[in-house]
Design a protein around this motif. Structure first.
Motif, PDB file in Angstrom:
ATOM      1  N   LYS A 171      14.693  17.446  28.987  1.00 17.66           N
ATOM      2  CA  LYS A 171      13.855  17.806  27.863  1.00 17.66           C
ATOM      3  C   LYS A 171      14.064  16.742  26.819  1.00 17.66           C
TER       4      LYS A 171
ATOM      5  N   TYR B 221       5.680   3.204  37.865  1.00 15.37           N
ATOM      6  CA  TYR B 221       6.812   4.249  37.447  1.00 15.37           C
ATOM      7  C   TYR B 221       7.138   3.600  35.954  1.00 15.37           C
TER       8      TYR B 221
ATOM      9  N   GLY C 114      12.017  11.597  30.017  1.00 13.39           N
ATOM     10  CA  GLY C 114      11.026  11.941  30.972  1.00 13.39           C
ATOM     11  C   GLY C 114      10.580  10.903  31.545  1.00 13.39           C
TER      12      GLY C 114
ATOM     13  N   SER D 224       2.748  12.630  38.954  1.00  9.11           N
ATOM     14  CA  SER D 224       4.081  13.207  38.796  1.00  9.11           C
ATOM     15  C   SER D 224       4.494  12.968  37.483  1.00  9.11           C
ATOM     16  N   CYS D 225       4.930  14.044  36.648  1.00  5.15           N
ATOM     17  CA  CYS D 225       5.544  13.790  35.352  1.00  5.15           C
ATOM     18  C   CYS D 225       6.650  14.947  35.282  1.00  5.15           C
ATOM     19  N   THR D 226       7.880  14.369  34.938  1.00  4.12           N
ATOM     20  CA  THR D 226       8.895  15.431  34.826  1.00  4.12           C
ATOM     21  C   THR D 226       9.429  15.097  33.443  1.00  4.12           C
ATOM     22  N   VAL D 227      10.219  16.077  32.881  1.00  4.86           N
ATOM     23  CA  VAL D 227      11.244  16.090  31.811  1.00  4.86           C
ATOM     24  C   VAL D 227      12.346  16.738  31.957  1.00  4.86           C
ATOM     25  N   PRO D 228      13.347  16.049  33.029  1.00  4.50           N
ATOM     26  CA  PRO D 228      14.332  16.663  33.381  1.00  4.50           C
ATOM     27  C   PRO D 228      15.558  17.340  32.585  1.00  4.50           C
TER      28      PRO D 228
ATOM     29  N   THR E 235       7.165   9.300  34.373  1.00  5.91           N
ATOM     30  CA  THR E 235       6.026   9.536  35.033  1.00  5.91           C
ATOM     31  C   THR E 235       5.531   8.170  36.067  1.00  5.91           C
TER      32      THR E 235
ATOM     33  N   SER F  19       9.718   5.534  32.842  1.00  9.92           N
ATOM     34  CA  SER F  19      10.529   6.310  32.152  1.00  9.92           C
ATOM     35  C   SER F  19      10.600   6.165  30.804  1.00  9.92           C
TER      36      SER F  19
ATOM     37  N   CYS G 257       3.013  16.697  29.638  1.00 10.36           N
ATOM     38  CA  CYS G 257       2.470  15.340  29.926  1.00 10.36           C
ATOM     39  C   CYS G 257       1.228  15.381  30.379  1.00 10.36           C
TER      40      CYS G 257
ATOM     41  N   THR H   4      -1.686  10.659  35.563  1.00 14.93           N
ATOM     42  CA  THR H   4      -0.461  10.818  36.486  1.00 14.93           C
ATOM     43  C   THR H   4      -0.333  11.633  37.704  1.00 14.93           C
TER      44      THR H   4
END
Length: 174
Positions: free
Chosen positions: A98, A64, A101, A92-96, A103, A66, A86, A90
């Motif tokens: 903006k 993981y 982020g 999972s990749c998030t940019v909660p 991954t 960040s 992203c 990966t």
């Protein structure tokens, strides 16, 4: 004189034998980070490449990472940017927000093998620019290995990107 010559010869042989030992490999760093631009103008896209290398002798079962803005970036409200994409190895990749982020790299990662993820952000067209205006991040890496029984983590700096102002256009007809 004979003893001195013999001692010098023996010292030379011992030194040469010591030098003949196999060189030990430098330790592998688990994270390598590159930023494709050290300077960009408002409206530009910047790519951050995160490369995880398993530095253990067993598979990494979970990886993981960040990415967060530094205090200097968050304390300047006129600096505007947003993560946009992203891609890579990966699951999972998030940019909660903006502004940051996270991954999860595809696992397992075999010993000595690497996985790479690229996160891109865009500097807003109306972002402040000029001297001392920059976007910079740090990243937190956490990974589990040996069947998930052991883990390691750490913080790594991400290179900064200065926000340069676009050059003024020359007026035509002068």
């Amino acid at each position: 004189m004979g003893r001195l010559s013999l001692s010098a010869a023996l010292a030379s042989v011992v030194a040469l034998l010591g030098l003949a030992q196999p060189a030990s490999a430098a330790p592998v760093e688990p994270m390598s980070i590159t930023v494709d631009k050290t300077s960009a103008t408002p409206g530009s896209t910047v790519n951050i490449t995160l490369k995880f290398t398993n530095d253990q002798t067993t598979n990494a079962q979970f990886v993981y990472q960040s990415i967060q803005p530094t205090y200097a970036t968050t304390s300047d409200p006129a600096v505007k940017y947003a993560f946009t994409t992203c891609t890579g190895d990966t699951s999972s990749c998030t940019v909660p927000t903006k502004q940051s982020g996270a991954t999860v790299f595809n696992a397992p990662v075999l010993p000595g093998a690497s996985k790479t993820v690229t996160m891109s952000y865009q500097i807003a067209a109306d972002s402040a620019c000029g001297p001392s205006r920059r976007v910079e991040f740090y990243t937190y890496l956490y990974y589990e290995y040996q069947g998930g029984q052991l883990n390691k983590s750490g913080l790594f700096p991400v290179g900064a990107t200065d926000i340069a102002c676009k050059p003024a256009l020359a007026h035509a007809g002068r």
